[in-house]
Design a protein around this motif. Structure first.
Motif, PDB file in Angstrom:
ATOM      1  N   LEU A   7       0.877  -1.072   0.088  1.00 51.48           N
ATOM      2  CA  LEU A   7       0.013  -0.080  -0.035  1.00 51.48           C
ATOM      3  C   LEU A   7       0.910   1.217  -0.011  1.00 51.48           C
ATOM      4  N   PRO A   8       0.516   2.311  -0.598  1.00 47.38           N
ATOM      5  CA  PRO A   8       1.306   3.713  -0.309  1.00 47.38           C
ATOM      6  C   PRO A   8       1.671   4.037   0.928  1.00 47.38           C
ATOM      7  N   ARG A   9       2.590   4.378   1.372  1.00 49.30           N
ATOM      8  CA  ARG A   9       3.115   4.685   2.740  1.00 49.30           C
ATOM      9  C   ARG A   9       2.218   5.546   3.177  1.00 49.30           C
ATOM     10  N   GLY A  10       1.883   5.724   4.517  1.00 49.47           N
ATOM     11  CA  GLY A  10       1.126   6.629   4.985  1.00 49.47           C
ATOM     12  C   GLY A  10      -0.405   6.606   4.817  1.00 49.47           C
ATOM     13  N   ARG A  11      -0.698   5.468   4.332  1.00 52.18           N
ATOM     14  CA  ARG A  11      -2.138   5.540   4.188  1.00 52.18           C
ATOM     15  C   ARG A  11      -3.029   4.719   5.364  1.00 52.18           C
ATOM     16  N   GLY A  12      -1.986   4.285   6.339  1.00 49.65           N
ATOM     17  CA  GLY A  12      -2.816   3.954   7.554  1.00 49.65           C
ATOM     18  C   GLY A  12      -3.212   2.583   7.471  1.00 49.65           C
ATOM     19  N   LEU A  13      -3.656   2.172   8.758  1.00 50.31           N
ATOM     20  CA  LEU A  13      -3.960   0.669   9.143  1.00 50.31           C
ATOM     21  C   LEU A  13      -5.204   0.022   8.446  1.00 50.31           C
ATOM     22  N   ARG A  14      -6.327   1.033   8.270  1.00 50.05           N
ATOM     23  CA  ARG A  14      -7.483   0.680   7.467  1.00 50.05           C
ATOM     24  C   ARG A  14      -7.208   0.061   6.317  1.00 50.05           C
ATOM     25  N   ARG A  15      -6.476   0.634   5.175  1.00 51.10           N
ATOM     26  CA  ARG A  15      -6.224   0.448   4.066  1.00 51.10           C
ATOM     27  C   ARG A  15      -5.474  -0.920   4.091  1.00 51.10           C
ATOM     28  N   ALA A  16      -4.494  -1.300   4.878  1.00 47.82           N
ATOM     29  CA  ALA A  16      -3.702  -2.625   5.260  1.00 47.82           C
ATOM     30  C   ALA A  16      -4.683  -3.610   5.541  1.00 47.82           C
ATOM     31  N   VAL A  17      -5.656  -3.207   6.267  1.00 48.77           N
ATOM     32  CA  VAL A  17      -6.818  -4.296   6.786  1.00 48.77           C
ATOM     33  C   VAL A  17      -7.643  -4.623   5.524  1.00 48.77           C
ATOM     34  N   LEU A  18      -8.220  -3.862   5.007  1.00 45.82           N
ATOM     35  CA  LEU A  18      -8.865  -3.985   3.478  1.00 45.82           C
ATOM     36  C   LEU A  18      -8.136  -4.804   2.691  1.00 45.82           C
ATOM     37  N   ALA A  19      -6.774  -4.446   2.296  1.00 47.12           N
ATOM     38  CA  ALA A  19      -6.079  -5.119   1.417  1.00 47.12           C
ATOM     39  C   ALA A  19      -5.838  -6.810   1.944  1.00 47.12           C
ATOM     40  N   CYS A  20      -5.601  -6.990   3.292  1.00 49.38           N
ATOM     41  CA  CYS A  20      -5.617  -8.445   4.059  1.00 49.38           C
ATOM     42  C   CYS A  20      -6.910  -9.106   3.701  1.00 49.38           C
ATOM     43  N   LEU A  21      -7.841  -8.233   4.003  1.00 50.42           N
ATOM     44  CA  LEU A  21      -9.248  -9.079   3.628  1.00 50.42           C
ATOM     45  C   LEU A  21      -9.428  -9.658   2.124  1.00 50.42           C
ATOM     46  N   ALA A  22      -9.161  -8.599   1.579  1.00 52.76           N
ATOM     47  CA  ALA A  22      -9.445  -9.073   0.019  1.00 52.76           C
ATOM     48  C   ALA A  22      -8.575 -10.153  -0.495  1.00 52.76           C
ATOM     49  N   CYS A  23      -7.427 -10.072   0.148  1.00 57.69           N
ATOM     50  CA  CYS A  23      -6.488 -11.367  -0.291  1.00 57.69           C
ATOM     51  C   CYS A  23      -7.074 -12.587   0.217  1.00 57.69           C
ATOM     52  N   ALA A  24      -7.534 -12.573   1.714  1.00 57.33           N
ATOM     53  CA  ALA A  24      -8.181 -13.536   2.308  1.00 57.33           C
ATOM     54  C   ALA A  24      -9.189 -14.201   1.422  1.00 57.33           C
ATOM     55  N   ALA A  69      -2.989 -16.600   4.440  1.00 52.08           N
ATOM     56  CA  ALA A  69      -3.049 -17.629   5.835  1.00 52.08           C
ATOM     57  C   ALA A  69      -4.256 -17.531   6.315  1.00 52.08           C
ATOM     58  N   LEU A  70      -5.080 -16.567   6.412  1.00 52.71           N
ATOM     59  CA  LEU A  70      -6.081 -16.574   7.253  1.00 52.71           C
ATOM     60  C   LEU A  70      -7.299 -17.112   6.027  1.00 52.71           C
ATOM     61  N   GLY A  71      -7.401 -16.963   4.768  1.00 56.86           N
ATOM     62  CA  GLY A  71      -8.184 -17.770   4.062  1.00 56.86           C
ATOM     63  C   GLY A  71      -8.016 -19.129   3.955  1.00 56.86           C
ATOM     64  N   ASN A  72      -6.671 -19.725   4.235  1.00 58.42           N
ATOM     65  CA  ASN A  72      -6.666 -21.310   4.342  1.00 58.42           C
ATOM     66  C   ASN A  72      -7.087 -21.827   5.697  1.00 58.42           C
ATOM     67  N   LEU A  73      -6.788 -20.807   6.653  1.00 58.85           N
ATOM     68  CA  LEU A  73      -7.177 -21.224   7.884  1.00 58.85           C
ATOM     69  C   LEU A  73      -8.764 -21.420   8.140  1.00 58.85           C
ATOM     70  N   VAL A  74      -9.561 -20.347   7.457  1.00 57.98           N
ATOM     71  CA  VAL A  74     -10.871 -20.619   7.422  1.00 57.98           C
ATOM     72  C   VAL A  74     -11.171 -21.802   6.562  1.00 57.98           C
ATOM     73  N   SER A  75     -10.666 -22.048   5.380  1.00 55.05           N
ATOM     74  CA  SER A  75     -11.045 -23.476   4.901  1.00 55.05           C
ATOM     75  C   SER A  75     -10.733 -24.531   5.524  1.00 55.05           C
ATOM     76  N   ASP A  76      -9.522 -24.747   6.278  1.00 55.31           N
ATOM     77  CA  ASP A  76      -9.473 -25.797   7.098  1.00 55.31           C
ATOM     78  C   ASP A  76     -10.179 -26.006   8.301  1.00 55.31           C
ATOM     79  N   ALA A  77     -10.642 -25.022   8.775  1.00 53.06           N
ATOM     80  CA  ALA A  77     -11.619 -24.837   9.952  1.00 53.06           C
ATOM     81  C   ALA A  77     -12.972 -25.547   9.681  1.00 53.06           C
ATOM     82  N   ARG A  78     -13.372 -25.539   8.289  1.00 50.60           N
ATOM     83  CA  ARG A  78     -14.330 -26.057   7.992  1.00 50.60           C
ATOM     84  C   ARG A  78     -14.482 -27.439   8.107  1.00 50.60           C
TER      85      ARG A  78
END
Length: 760
Positions: A7-24, A69-78
Motif C-alpha cells: 500500500l502507499p506509505r502513510g495510508r494507514g492501518l485501514r487500507r492494510a486491513v482492507l487489503a488483507c481481507l481482500a487477499c483472504a 494464511a487466514l483464507g487457508n485457516l478458514v477453509s481448514d476450519a470447515r
C-alpha cells in the motif's frame, strides 16, 4: 509505491486491513472452488490454490501473507475442529506465503514491485518457487504419513506446489503487475518477457501432450487415477524446468542483444529534448549527447541504429547552430534593410508645404513598398522660371535590386530634367544614360510633368507609364491621354517627345504606379482603373463645386480697407475651401491609400504602391452663371472675394475697380456674341488668387461659337459706341488691365484666361 507493504506509505492501518481481507477472500474462493472437485482430493492432493498465496504475499507484502494464511485457516476450519492442528497449519501457511517475499527482497533489494521482466527474474522465480514448495513439504512431512499408490504424498505435494506456482502464480503475478502499472506503457523487455513466459507454458503443455497423453489413455481408470496424477506431475515438472530454463536462456540473449539496447535507446530519445534544451545544440553537435551502450552488446543492426541516431543528433545540433547563425544573419540583414529603407525614404521629397507655397500648389505623395525597400519612387523639385516638376516612376523589379536601380534612375532623371530645355529631351538623355552599364537589364516606367506656376501650362512626357487622372477642371474629369512611349533603360535609340496642356486654377492631377490599379484582394480581383476613377471622383467632387454663397454676395461685400479682418475669412468659409494649402492633394492621396488597403483587406501586397497628387491654386472659386447682364455683379463679387482671400485680407480700390472692369468686359463679350443662335448655355467662371505673386487668375468658359478675343480686328463701334463688337475696344481695355491674356478652344468651349496683378 512500495510493495513492501502493498500500500502507499502513510495510508494507514485501514487500507492494510482492507487489503488483507481482500487477499483472504480471494484465496478462500480459489481454494474452495477446487476442493469441491472430488477427484482433486484424497490421494491425489491436487491444489492449484497453492500458487495463489505466495504470489499475493510476494506482491502485497504483510497484508497478502496474512490474508492468504487466514483464507487457508478458514477453509481448514470447515473440515477440522482441532485448534492446535489448525494453528500449526496456519503457521506453516504463513511460512509458505512469506518465504518468496523474503528471498525476493534479498535477491532484488531495489525493486519497488516484483515483475518478471528479465531472464534472471524468471529463473529466480522458478528457483524460489521450488525452494518454497520444498520448504513447506519438509514442514508438513512430520504431520502426514500416508502414502499414495504411485508416489509418496510428500513428493506429490512438492510437485503440486511447484507447478501451481509456475502455472497459476506466474499469470497471477503478471496480471497484478499490469494492474499496478496502470496506463504506464510496457517496455520492450517486459513485452518480450511475457512472450517468453507464454512460450514456456505452451511448450511445456505441448510436450506434455505429446509424450504423456498416450500413456494417460491406458492408465485412466478410477483405481489408477493417483498413478496418472503422479506421472503427470513428474513429467510436467521435468518439462517445466527444461522449457522455462530454455526460455530464460533465450530471453537473456534477446534482452542482451535486442530488448535492453532498444529500451535504452528509447529512454534516451525520450529525454533527448529536455537535455538538448538544457545543454544546447553545441553539445549535440560536438557528440557530448551521443548514446553509448557501454554494458550492452547489441545486434549489429541495433548498433547501426544507435550510430545513425548519434549521427542524427550531431546533425541536428549542427543544423540548429546553423539556423541560429542564419537568424543572426537575417537580423543583421534586416537591420541593414531598415537603414536602407530609412535612406530610401529620406531620398524622397517630403517638404511639400514649402514647394506648394512657392508654386501656388497643393502637393502630396506616398510610397508603400511591398518589401523593406521598393522600386517605386516619386520626385518633386523646382525648376527655374517658377516651374515645378513632378514625377512618378516604377522600376521593373522589387526589393534591393529595384531599390538600387531606383536611386540611380531618380538621380539621372532629375539631373537630365534640370539640364534640358524640354522634358522630351530630358527623358531621351536619361534613357541613354540608364541603358549604359545595365547588365541586370532593369528598366523603369515614368511619367513626368512640369507645371508653370504662373500660367498653369503643363508640359508632360510618358515613358511607358500609367496615364494620370485629371480632376477639378472646368469640364468633366477624366484620364489625361498621353502617348505610351518606351520605358527608360530599354532601348537607347528611342527619342521621347513631350506634350503640353493647360490647367485652370483649382485643377489637379493624380500620378500613380501600377501597384495601385493592380492591387488584388483575397479573391484575386484587381483594383482596376474604374475603381480608382470612382474613388477620386468621390473625393474631388466637392473641391470644384460652385461657390454659390460667395458668388451671391452683394457687390462690395469685400470692401477696400475693410474695418475687420473677418471678411476674407467669411468669404472663404462660404465657399468651403480647405483650411490648409495642401489639403486637396493630401485628401486625394489619403483616399487612394485607404481605398487600396480596404480593397486588399489583408491580402499580401504584391507590388509597390505609389501615388503623387497636385492641385494648382487649390483655393480657386467656381461660379456658374447664366449669360445675361444681371449675373455680372455675382461674378465681380466672386472675383473680388477670391482676391480678398489673401493673408492681408484687403485689396486696393484701384485693384477692385480693375477686377470689376475685366470681369465685366469678358463676361459681357460672351453674353453679346457667344450665342448668336439664341440658345445660351450657362457660363463657367473660376477665380483664384496667387498670393506668392500677388496675381489674380480669371477664367471664363462658354460653349458658344468659336472666337478668339485675344486677336482683335480693328475696333468697330455699334450704335452710340456703348457696346463693342467681339475683339473691340473692350478687349484692348482688358489687355491694359491684365498682365497676360490667353485663349484656347477646348472640348467645345471657348476658354479665356486673364492674369492681373492685385495691389493689397
Amino acid at each position: 509505491m512500495s510493495w513492501a507493504s502493498g500500500l502507499p506509505r502513510g495510508r494507514g492501518l485501514r487500507r492494510a486491513v482492507l487489503a488483507c481481507l481482500a487477499c483472504a477472500v480471494a484465496y478462500f474462493v480459489v481454494l474452495e472452488a477446487f476442493l469441491m472437485v472430488p477427484a482433486f482430493n484424497g490421494a491425489t492432493q491436487i491444489r492449484p490454490a497453492s500458487g495463489v498465496g505466495p504470489v499475493l504475499g510476494l506482491f502485497f507484502g504483510v497484508p497478502g501473507i496474512l490474508g492468504s494464511a487466514l483464507g487457508n485457516l478458514v477453509s481448514d476450519a470447515r473440515y477440522d475442529s482441532n485448534v492446535p492442528v489448525l494453528l500449526v497449519y496456519f503457521a506453516i501457511q504463513l511460512v509458505y506465503d512469506g518465504l518468496p517475499r523474503l528471498v525476493w527482497r534479498r535477491l532484488f533489494p531495489g525493486d519497488e514491485r516484483p515483475a518478471l521482466t528479465s531472464s534472471s527474474r524468471i529463473m529466480a522465480f522458478m528457483l524460489v518457487s521450488f525452494a518454497d514448495a520444498l520448504a513447506v513439504t519438509l514442514l508438513l512431512a512430520p504431520l502426514e504419513f500416508d502414502a499414495m499408490q504411485a508416489l509418496n504424498i510428500h513428493v506429490v505435494r512438492l510437485l503440486n506446489n511447484f507447478l501451481s506456482l509456475m502455472y497459476v502464480g506466474t499469470p497471477l503475478l503478471l496480471v497484478l503487475d499490469r494492474v499496478a502499472r496502470g496506463r504506464e506503457p510496457a517496455t520492450l523487455a517486459q513485452r518480450i518477457s511475457l512472450i517468453m513466459l507464454a512460450f514456456a507454458v505452451v511448450a511445456s503443455l505441448a510436450v506434455l501432450a505429446a509424450f504423456v497423453a498416450p500413456q494417460v489413455g491406458v492408465m485412466m481408470t478410477e483405481d489408477r487415477f493417483a498413478e496418472v496424477v503422479a506421472v503427470v506431475y513428474v513429467a510436467l515438472a521435468v518439462i517445466t524446468v527444461c522449457c522455462f530454463t530454455a526460455a530464460s536462456v533465450l530471453l537473456h540473449l534477446v534482452h542482451r542483444k535486442l530488448a535492453r539496447p532498444i529500451d535504452v535507446l528509447a529512454d534516451d530519445a525520450r529525454s533527448f529534448t529536455g537535455r538538448f534544451d538544457e545543454q544546447g545544440p553545441g553539445a549535440a553537435a560536438g557528440g557530448d549527447m551521443d548514446l553509448v551502450l557501454a554494458d550492452e552488446r547489441p545486434l549489429p543492426e541495433i548498433r547501426e541504429l544507435v550510430d545513425a541516431s548519434n549521427s542524427m543528433r550531431r546533425d541536428l545540433g549542427r543544423s540548429v547552430l546553423a539556423s541560429e547563425e542564419a537568424v543572426r544573419e537575417r537580423e543583421r540583414v534586416s537591420a541593414e534593410l531598415d537603414v536602407a529603407t530609412t535612406i530610401q525614404l529620406a531620398s524622397l521629397p517630403r517638404a511639400f508645404a514649402d514647394l506648394g507655397g512657392v508654386h501656388a500648389a497643393s502637393i502630396d505623395a506616398f510610397m508603400c513598398p511591398a518589401r523593406e525597400v521598393g522600386g517605386d519612387f516619386y520626385d518633386c523639385f523646382p525648376l527655374p522660371g517658377d516651374r515645378l516638376c513632378l514625377l512618378v516612376a516604377d522600376v521593373s523589379d522589387k526589393g534591393m535590386p529595384a531599390a538600387l536601380f531606383m536611386m540611380r534612375a531618380m538621380a539621372e532623371i532629375r539631373e537630365c530634367i534640370r539640364g534640358s530645355v524640354s522634358l522630351g529631351k530630358a527623358f531621351t538623355y536619361a534613357n541613354a544614360h540608364l541603358c549604359q552599364q545595365n547588365d541586370s537589364m532593369l528598366f523603369v516606367t515614368a511619367f513626368a510633368c512640369v507645371l508653370d506656376a504662373v500660367t498653369g501650362e503643363l508640359e508632360y512626357v510618358n515613358a511607358g507609364h500609367m496615364r494620370p487622372w485629371r480632376f477639378c477642371g472646368l469640364f468633366e474629369d477624366g484620364w489625361q491621354e498621353v502617348p505610351a512611349g518606351l520605358p527608360l533603360g530599354a532601348m537607347d535609340w528611342f527619342d521621347f517627345e513631350s506634350r503640353r496642356a493647360a490647367l485652370v486654377p483649382g485643377e489637379g492631377m493624380l500620378l500613380y504606379t501600377d501597384g495601385v490599379t493592380e492591387a488584388r484582394n483575397a479573391s484575386g480581383e484587381l483594383f482596376g482603373d474604374d475603381r480608382l476613377a470612382s474613388l477620386v471622383r468621390g473625393v474631388t467632387a466637392d473641391m470644384a463645386a460652385p461657390a454659390d454663397a460667395a458668388a451671391n454676395a452683394p457687390a462690395g461685400a469685400v470692401l477696400i480697407d475693410a474695418a475687420t479682418d473677418d471678411a476674407p475669412a467669411a468669404a472663404a468659409g462660404a465657399e468651403g475651401a480647405p483650411a490648409s494649402a495642401d489639403a486637396p492633394a493630401a485628401r486625394v492621396c489619403r483616399a487612394v491609400r485607404d481605398g487600396v488597403e480596404r480593397f486588399a483587406a489583408g491580402a499580401e501586397q504584391a507590388d509597390d504602391i505609389t501615388a503623387c497628387s497636385f492641385v494648382w491654386l487649390p483655393g480657386a472659386r467656381t461660379v456658374v452663371a447664366e449669360p445675361c447682364d444681371e449675373e455680372c455683379p455675382r461674378l465681380q463679387a466672386a472675383a473680388r472675394a477670391a482676391a480678398g482671400s489673401c493673408s492681408a485680407g484687403v485689396i486696393s480700390a484701384a485693384s477692385a475697380q480693375a477686377i470689376d472692369l475685366v470681369v465685366e468686359e469678358l463676361f459681357i463679350n460672351i453674353v453679346r456674341h457667344a450665342f448668336p443662335d439664341g440658345n445660351p448655355v450657362p457660363v463657367r467662371a473660376r477665380f483664384a488668387f496667387d498670393e506668392a505673386r500677388g496675381a489674380l487668375h480669371i477664367v471664363l468658359a462658354d460653349a458658344g461659337v468659336p472666337f478668339d478675343p485675344t486677336e482683335p480686328p480693328a475696333p468697330r463701334a455699334s450704335g452710340d459706341g456703348a457696346d463693342l463688337e467681339p475683339g473691340g475696344l473692350g478687349i484692348l481695355l482688358v489687355r491694359s488691365k491684365t498682365e497676360a491674356l490667353w485663349y484656347r478652344r477646348e472640348g467645345g468651349f471657348n476658354v479665356v484666361h486673364a492674369l492681373m496683378s492685385v495691389e493689397l
